[in-house]
Design a protein around this motif. Structure first.
Motif, PDB file in Angstrom:
ATOM      1  N   MET A 196       0.844  -1.189   0.000  1.00 17.86           N
ATOM      2  CA  MET A 196       0.000   0.000   0.000  1.00 17.86           C
ATOM      3  C   MET A 196       0.882   1.242   0.000  1.00 17.86           C
ATOM      4  O   MET A 196       1.799   1.352   0.788  1.00 17.86           O
ATOM      5  CB  MET A 196      -0.896  -0.012   1.234  1.00 17.86           C
ATOM      6  N   LYS A 197       0.589   2.159  -0.884  1.00 15.29           N
ATOM      7  CA  LYS A 197       1.331   3.419  -0.944  1.00 15.29           C
ATOM      8  C   LYS A 197       0.612   4.448  -0.083  1.00 15.29           C
ATOM      9  O   LYS A 197      -0.558   4.747  -0.290  1.00 15.29           O
ATOM     10  CB  LYS A 197       1.431   3.902  -2.388  1.00 15.29           C
ATOM     11  N   TRP A 198       1.319   4.960   0.903  1.00 11.45           N
ATOM     12  CA  TRP A 198       0.757   5.956   1.809  1.00 11.45           C
ATOM     13  C   TRP A 198       0.922   7.356   1.221  1.00 11.45           C
ATOM     14  O   TRP A 198       1.849   7.606   0.467  1.00 11.45           O
ATOM     15  CB  TRP A 198       1.481   5.887   3.149  1.00 11.45           C
ATOM     16  N   PRO A 199       0.044   8.308   1.602  1.00 10.62           N
ATOM     17  CA  PRO A 199       0.207   9.697   1.140  1.00 10.62           C
ATOM     18  C   PRO A 199       1.514  10.290   1.672  1.00 10.62           C
ATOM     19  O   PRO A 199       1.976   9.938   2.765  1.00 10.62           O
ATOM     20  CB  PRO A 199      -1.002  10.429   1.739  1.00 10.62           C
ATOM     21  N   THR A 200       2.110  11.170   0.902  1.00  8.85           N
ATOM     22  CA  THR A 200       3.403  11.758   1.265  1.00  8.85           C
ATOM     23  C   THR A 200       3.351  12.472   2.609  1.00  8.85           C
ATOM     24  O   THR A 200       4.289  12.371   3.393  1.00  8.85           O
ATOM     25  CB  THR A 200       3.874  12.722   0.160  1.00  8.85           C
ATOM     26  N   TRP A 201       2.266  13.162   2.907  1.00  2.00           N
ATOM     27  CA  TRP A 201       2.179  13.873   4.192  1.00  2.00           C
ATOM     28  C   TRP A 201       2.272  12.891   5.354  1.00  2.00           C
ATOM     29  O   TRP A 201       2.901  13.171   6.371  1.00  2.00           O
ATOM     30  CB  TRP A 201       0.907  14.721   4.293  1.00  2.00           C
ATOM     31  N   PHE A 202       1.662  11.703   5.196  1.00  2.00           N
ATOM     32  CA  PHE A 202       1.716  10.692   6.250  1.00  2.00           C
ATOM     33  C   PHE A 202       3.127  10.125   6.391  1.00  2.00           C
ATOM     34  O   PHE A 202       3.619   9.914   7.498  1.00  2.00           O
ATOM     35  CB  PHE A 202       0.724   9.565   5.960  1.00  2.00           C
ATOM     36  N   LEU A 203       3.790   9.885   5.258  1.00  2.00           N
ATOM     37  CA  LEU A 203       5.151   9.353   5.283  1.00  2.00           C
ATOM     38  C   LEU A 203       6.106  10.317   5.977  1.00  2.00           C
ATOM     39  O   LEU A 203       6.967   9.904   6.753  1.00  2.00           O
ATOM     40  CB  LEU A 203       5.624   9.050   3.863  1.00  2.00           C
ATOM     41  N   LYS A 204       5.962  11.606   5.697  1.00  2.00           N
ATOM     42  CA  LYS A 204       6.807  12.616   6.339  1.00  2.00           C
ATOM     43  C   LYS A 204       6.538  12.670   7.845  1.00  2.00           C
ATOM     44  O   LYS A 204       7.467  12.741   8.650  1.00  2.00           O
ATOM     45  CB  LYS A 204       6.565  13.987   5.715  1.00  2.00           C
ATOM     46  N   PHE A 205       5.269  12.622   8.229  1.00  2.00           N
ATOM     47  CA  PHE A 205       4.885  12.633   9.635  1.00  2.00           C
ATOM     48  C   PHE A 205       5.455  11.417  10.359  1.00  2.00           C
ATOM     49  O   PHE A 205       6.067  11.537  11.421  1.00  2.00           O
ATOM     50  CB  PHE A 205       3.356  12.665   9.746  1.00  2.00           C
ATOM     51  N   ARG A 206       5.293  10.239   9.764  1.00  5.41           N
ATOM     52  CA  ARG A 206       5.786   8.994  10.355  1.00  5.41           C
ATOM     53  C   ARG A 206       7.308   9.007  10.483  1.00  5.41           C
ATOM     54  O   ARG A 206       7.862   8.561  11.484  1.00  5.41           O
ATOM     55  CB  ARG A 206       5.332   7.804   9.509  1.00  5.41           C
ATOM     56  N   GLU A 207       7.992   9.539   9.476  1.00  2.37           N
ATOM     57  CA  GLU A 207       9.458   9.581   9.494  1.00  2.37           C
ATOM     58  C   GLU A 207       9.967  10.404  10.665  1.00  2.37           C
ATOM     59  O   GLU A 207      10.995  10.088  11.256  1.00  2.37           O
ATOM     60  CB  GLU A 207       9.978  10.141   8.176  1.00  2.37           C
ATOM     61  N   ASN A 208       9.255  11.472  11.003  1.00  2.00           N
ATOM     62  CA  ASN A 208       9.667  12.317  12.126  1.00  2.00           C
ATOM     63  C   ASN A 208       9.440  11.645  13.475  1.00  2.00           C
ATOM     64  O   ASN A 208      10.126  11.952  14.438  1.00  2.00           O
ATOM     65  CB  ASN A 208       8.948  13.663  12.078  1.00  2.00           C
ATOM     66  N   LEU A 209       8.465  10.735  13.551  1.00  3.53           N
ATOM     67  CA  LEU A 209       8.154  10.059  14.807  1.00  3.53           C
ATOM     68  C   LEU A 209       9.076   8.879  15.100  1.00  3.53           C
ATOM     69  O   LEU A 209       9.412   8.619  16.248  1.00  3.53           O
ATOM     70  CB  LEU A 209       6.711   9.557  14.801  1.00  3.53           C
ATOM     71  N   LEU A 210       9.451   8.160  14.063  1.00  7.83           N
ATOM     72  CA  LEU A 210      10.229   6.936  14.235  1.00  7.83           C
ATOM     73  C   LEU A 210      11.720   7.239  14.363  1.00  7.83           C
ATOM     74  O   LEU A 210      12.204   8.254  13.854  1.00  7.83           O
ATOM     75  CB  LEU A 210       9.993   5.999  13.051  1.00  7.83           C
ATOM     76  N   PRO A 211      12.472   6.354  15.014  1.00  6.58           N
ATOM     77  CA  PRO A 211      13.918   6.576  15.134  1.00  6.58           C
ATOM     78  C   PRO A 211      14.608   6.453  13.782  1.00  6.58           C
ATOM     79  O   PRO A 211      14.068   5.849  12.844  1.00  6.58           O
ATOM     80  CB  PRO A 211      14.371   5.463  16.089  1.00  6.58           C
ATOM     81  N   ALA A 212      15.790   7.010  13.694  1.00  6.08           N
ATOM     82  CA  ALA A 212      16.575   6.947  12.451  1.00  6.08           C
ATOM     83  C   ALA A 212      16.896   5.498  12.118  1.00  6.08           C
ATOM     84  O   ALA A 212      17.060   4.655  12.999  1.00  6.08           O
ATOM     85  CB  ALA A 212      17.862   7.746  12.604  1.00  6.08           C
ATOM     86  N   ARG A 213      16.984   5.223  10.838  1.00  8.76           N
ATOM     87  CA  ARG A 213      17.387   3.895  10.387  1.00  8.76           C
ATOM     88  C   ARG A 213      18.861   3.680  10.721  1.00  8.76           C
ATOM     89  O   ARG A 213      19.646   4.610  10.715  1.00  8.76           O
ATOM     90  CB  ARG A 213      17.175   3.784   8.873  1.00  8.76           C
ATOM     91  N   ARG A 214      19.202   2.443  10.971  1.00  8.84           N
ATOM     92  CA  ARG A 214      20.585   2.062  11.278  1.00  8.84           C
ATOM     93  C   ARG A 214      21.109   1.163  10.169  1.00  8.84           C
ATOM     94  O   ARG A 214      20.357   0.670   9.335  1.00  8.84           O
ATOM     95  CB  ARG A 214      20.659   1.319  12.609  1.00  8.84           C
ATOM     96  N   LEU A 215      22.398   0.929  10.204  1.00  8.48           N
ATOM     97  CA  LEU A 215      23.041   0.090   9.204  1.00  8.48           C
ATOM     98  C   LEU A 215      23.520  -1.201   9.854  1.00  8.48           C
ATOM     99  O   LEU A 215      24.192  -1.172  10.893  1.00  8.48           O
ATOM    100  CB  LEU A 215      24.220   0.828   8.579  1.00  8.48           C
ATOM    101  N   ILE A 216      23.177  -2.316   9.239  1.00 10.60           N
ATOM    102  CA  ILE A 216      23.646  -3.633   9.670  1.00 10.60           C
ATOM    103  C   ILE A 216      24.644  -4.096   8.621  1.00 10.60           C
ATOM    104  O   ILE A 216      24.308  -4.161   7.437  1.00 10.60           O
ATOM    105  CB  ILE A 216      22.470  -4.624   9.774  1.00 10.60           C
ATOM    106  N   VAL A 217      25.856  -4.403   9.032  1.00  4.68           N
ATOM    107  CA  VAL A 217      26.906  -4.828   8.106  1.00  4.68           C
ATOM    108  C   VAL A 217      27.045  -6.342   8.205  1.00  4.68           C
ATOM    109  O   VAL A 217      27.155  -6.892   9.306  1.00  4.68           O
ATOM    110  CB  VAL A 217      28.252  -4.144   8.421  1.00  4.68           C
ATOM    111  N   ILE A 218      27.011  -7.001   7.031  1.00  3.30           N
ATOM    112  CA  ILE A 218      27.230  -8.448   6.994  1.00  3.30           C
ATOM    113  C   ILE A 218      28.422  -8.747   6.102  1.00  3.30           C
ATOM    114  O   ILE A 218      28.748  -7.963   5.212  1.00  3.30           O
ATOM    115  CB  ILE A 218      25.976  -9.204   6.489  1.00  3.30           C
TER     116      ILE A 218
END
Length: 109
Positions: free
Chosen positions: A1-23
Motif C-alpha cells: 500500500m502506498k501511503w500519502p506523502t504527508w503521512f510518510l513525512k509525519f511517520r518519518e519524524n516520529l520513528l527513530p533513524a534507520r541504522r546500518l547492519i553490516v554483513i
C-alpha cells in the motif's frame, strides 16, 4: 500500500533513524529488516546495500556501491551508525518513490 506523502513525512519524524547492519557477504540477504539497511561487505569492500522501500509498498531495494557498475551509489555512516546515501533513490516503476536518505532519515522529494 502506498501511503500519502504527508503521512510518510509525519511517520518519518516520529520513528527513530534507520541504522546500518553490516554483513560479511558479496550480496545482501533475501530477508531484510523492517526499517534498517543491510550492507554487504566482503574483504573490506562494500558491494551493495539493501532495504525495504520506505513508502510501505514492501519492495526490496538493492543499490550497488561498486564504482564499476551503473547506476551506483555511495554510502557514508556517521558515529551513530546512521547511513547517508548519495545520490537520491528514484524508482521509475512501481510505487515511483523518490527520496534522499540522510543520517538514517528519509527526505521525500
Amino acid at each position: 500500500m502506498k501511503w500519502p506523502t504527508w503521512f510518510l513525512k509525519f511517520r518519518e519524524n516520529l520513528l527513530p533513524a534507520r541504522r546500518l547492519i553490516v554483513i560479511e557477504a558479496d550480496t545482501p540477504p533475501q530477508k531484510l529488516p523492517w526499517r534498517n539497511l543491510v550492507l554487504a561487505r566482503e574483504d573490506n569492500e562494500d558491494w551493495a546495500v539493501a532495504f525495504r522501500c520506505p513508502c510501505g509498498c514492501g519492495k526490496r531495494l538493492e543499490l550497488m556501491l561498486i564504482e564499476e557498475v551503473t547506476p551506483n551509489w555511495s554510502i557514508s555512516i556517521d558515529s551513530e551508525d546512521r547511513p547517508t546515501l548519495h545520490p537520491s533513490v528514484w524508482l521509475k516503476r512501481g510505487c515511483k518513490s523518490h527520496f534522499w536518505l540522510r543520517e538514517g532519515k528519509v527526505i521525500w522529494v
